[in-house]
Design a protein around this motif. Structure first.
Motif, PDB file in Angstrom:
ATOM      1  N   LYS A 131      66.784 -21.073 -79.527  1.00 40.42           N
ATOM      2  CA  LYS A 131      67.367 -22.288 -80.076  1.00 40.42           C
ATOM      3  C   LYS A 131      67.498 -23.324 -78.959  1.00 40.42           C
ATOM      4  CE  LYS A 131      70.286 -19.432 -83.085  1.00 40.42           C
ATOM      5  NZ  LYS A 131      71.682 -19.120 -83.485  1.00 40.42           N
ATOM      6  N   ALA A 132      67.639 -24.590 -79.359  1.00 36.34           N
ATOM      7  CA  ALA A 132      67.793 -25.647 -78.358  1.00 36.34           C
ATOM      8  C   ALA A 132      68.988 -25.384 -77.459  1.00 36.34           C
ATOM      9  CB  ALA A 132      67.918 -26.995 -79.060  1.00 36.34           C
ATOM     10  N   GLU A 133      70.036 -24.809 -78.010  1.00 39.81           N
ATOM     11  CA  GLU A 133      71.245 -24.547 -77.221  1.00 39.81           C
ATOM     12  C   GLU A 133      71.084 -23.413 -76.216  1.00 39.81           C
ATOM     13  OE1 GLU A 133      70.998 -24.771 -80.546  1.00 39.81           O
ATOM     14  OE2 GLU A 133      72.355 -23.340 -81.545  1.00 39.81           O
ATOM     15  N   THR A 183      68.844 -23.634 -73.979  1.00 36.68           N
ATOM     16  CA  THR A 183      68.304 -24.320 -72.808  1.00 36.68           C
ATOM     17  C   THR A 183      69.289 -24.263 -71.649  1.00 36.68           C
ATOM     18  OG1 THR A 183      66.944 -25.835 -74.121  1.00 36.68           O
ATOM     19  CG2 THR A 183      67.578 -26.570 -71.917  1.00 36.68           C
ATOM     20  N   GLN A 195      64.303 -21.814 -65.021  1.00 37.24           N
ATOM     21  CA  GLN A 195      64.620 -22.784 -66.069  1.00 37.24           C
ATOM     22  C   GLN A 195      64.008 -22.361 -67.398  1.00 37.24           C
ATOM     23  OE1 GLN A 195      66.445 -25.904 -65.925  1.00 37.24           O
ATOM     24  NE2 GLN A 195      66.225 -25.713 -68.150  1.00 37.24           N
ATOM     25  N   GLN A 238      59.050 -23.842 -77.901  1.00 34.95           N
ATOM     26  CA  GLN A 238      59.599 -24.484 -79.089  1.00 34.95           C
ATOM     27  C   GLN A 238      60.687 -23.620 -79.713  1.00 34.95           C
ATOM     28  OE1 GLN A 238      56.246 -25.347 -81.694  1.00 34.95           O
ATOM     29  NE2 GLN A 238      56.096 -27.424 -80.858  1.00 34.95           N
ATOM     30  N   ALA A 239      61.569 -24.254 -80.429  1.00 35.65           N
ATOM     31  CA  ALA A 239      62.613 -23.527 -81.142  1.00 35.65           C
ATOM     32  C   ALA A 239      61.970 -22.495 -82.067  1.00 35.65           C
ATOM     33  CB  ALA A 239      63.490 -24.481 -81.937  1.00 35.65           C
ATOM     34  N   THR A 244      63.676 -24.030 -71.197  1.00 31.55           N
ATOM     35  CA  THR A 244      63.867 -25.226 -71.996  1.00 31.55           C
ATOM     36  C   THR A 244      63.311 -24.977 -73.389  1.00 31.55           C
ATOM     37  OG1 THR A 244      63.659 -26.637 -70.034  1.00 31.55           O
ATOM     38  CG2 THR A 244      63.414 -27.697 -72.191  1.00 31.55           C
ATOM     39  N   VAL A 245      64.174 -25.149 -74.387  1.00 32.01           N
ATOM     40  CA  VAL A 245      63.783 -24.933 -75.778  1.00 32.01           C
ATOM     41  C   VAL A 245      63.779 -26.281 -76.475  1.00 32.01           C
ATOM     42  CG1 VAL A 245      64.240 -23.690 -77.909  1.00 32.01           C
ATOM     43  CG2 VAL A 245      64.851 -22.660 -75.703  1.00 32.01           C
ATOM     44  N   SER A 246      62.635 -26.683 -76.958  1.00 34.84           N
ATOM     45  CA  SER A 246      62.517 -27.979 -77.640  1.00 34.84           C
ATOM     46  C   SER A 246      62.735 -27.786 -79.141  1.00 34.84           C
ATOM     47  CB  SER A 246      61.144 -28.591 -77.383  1.00 34.84           C
ATOM     48  OG  SER A 246      60.129 -27.771 -77.919  1.00 34.84           O
ATOM     49  N   SER A 247      63.454 -28.733 -79.719  1.00 31.86           N
ATOM     50  CA  SER A 247      63.770 -28.618 -81.151  1.00 31.86           C
ATOM     51  C   SER A 247      62.809 -29.443 -81.989  1.00 31.86           C
ATOM     52  CB  SER A 247      65.206 -29.069 -81.401  1.00 31.86           C
ATOM     53  OG  SER A 247      65.383 -30.382 -80.921  1.00 31.86           O
ATOM     54  N   LEU A 306      58.891 -23.745 -70.945  1.00 32.00           N
ATOM     55  CA  LEU A 306      59.166 -24.592 -72.098  1.00 32.00           C
ATOM     56  C   LEU A 306      58.640 -23.909 -73.356  1.00 32.00           C
ATOM     57  CD1 LEU A 306      59.972 -27.331 -73.384  1.00 32.00           C
ATOM     58  CD2 LEU A 306      57.676 -28.150 -72.792  1.00 32.00           C
TER      59      LEU A 306
END
Length: 123
Positions: A86-88, A90, A118, A13-14, A120-123, A11
Motif C-alpha cells: 500500500k502507499a502507506e 512507503t 528505500q 505499484q500499489a 516506494t509504493v505508488s498509488s 519502486l
C-alpha cells in the motif's frame, strides 16, 4: 560486531510485492534476534516484523497477513516478503539485530542496524 546490509528496495505499484534481504556478517555465530523496522519522512522508526533466535515470529498489526519474515541461517540472511503493498508502506526499511530475547518491537533494544533500503509504493 555485526554488520548488516539491506537490499531489495525499489519502486512498486500499489498491490505489488517486494522482497527485502538483510545479509549479516561479523559475529554471526552468536544467536541474534532479527527485526525489520521502517521510517517514513517526519515519522519515528516503527516496528514491522521480527524473528527471535529460536524462530518465534512477531508482526505489527498493520502488516499482518501481508508481510512475512524469514531467515536462512546458512546464508546469514533475513528476508521480508512484502505482498499487497500500500502507499502507506512507503518508507526506508531497516533491519536490526539484538541479543536479548524480548521486546522485539522496541527499536532502542537493537544493538546493530543496517543502512536502510528505500521502498516506494505508488498509488
Amino acid at each position: 560486531q555485526v554488520q548488516l546490509v539491506e537490499s531489495g528496495g525499489g519502486l512498486v505499484q500499489a498491490g505489488g510485492a517486494l522482497r527485502l534481504s538483510c545479509a549479516a556478517s561479523g559475529r554471526t555465530s552468536i544467536s541474534y534476534g532479527m527485526g525489520w523496522f521502517r521510517q517514513a519522512p517526519g515519522k519515528e522508526r516503527e516496528f514491522v516484523a521480527a524473528m527471535s533466535w529460536s524462530g518465534s515470529l512477531y508482526y505489527a498489526n498493520s502488516v499482518k497477513g501481508r508481510f512475512t519474515i524469514s531467515r536462512d541461517n546458512a546464508k546469514n540472511t533475513v528476508y521480508l516478503q512484502m505482498n499487497s503493498l500500500k502507499a502507506e508502506d512507503t518508507a526506508v526499511y531497516y533491519c536490526g539485530a539484538k541479543g536479548a530475547s524480548s521486546y522485539y518491537h522496541l527499536a532502542y533494544q537493537y544493538e546493530y542496524w543496517g543502512q536502510g533500503t528505500q521502498v516506494t509504493v505508488s498509488s
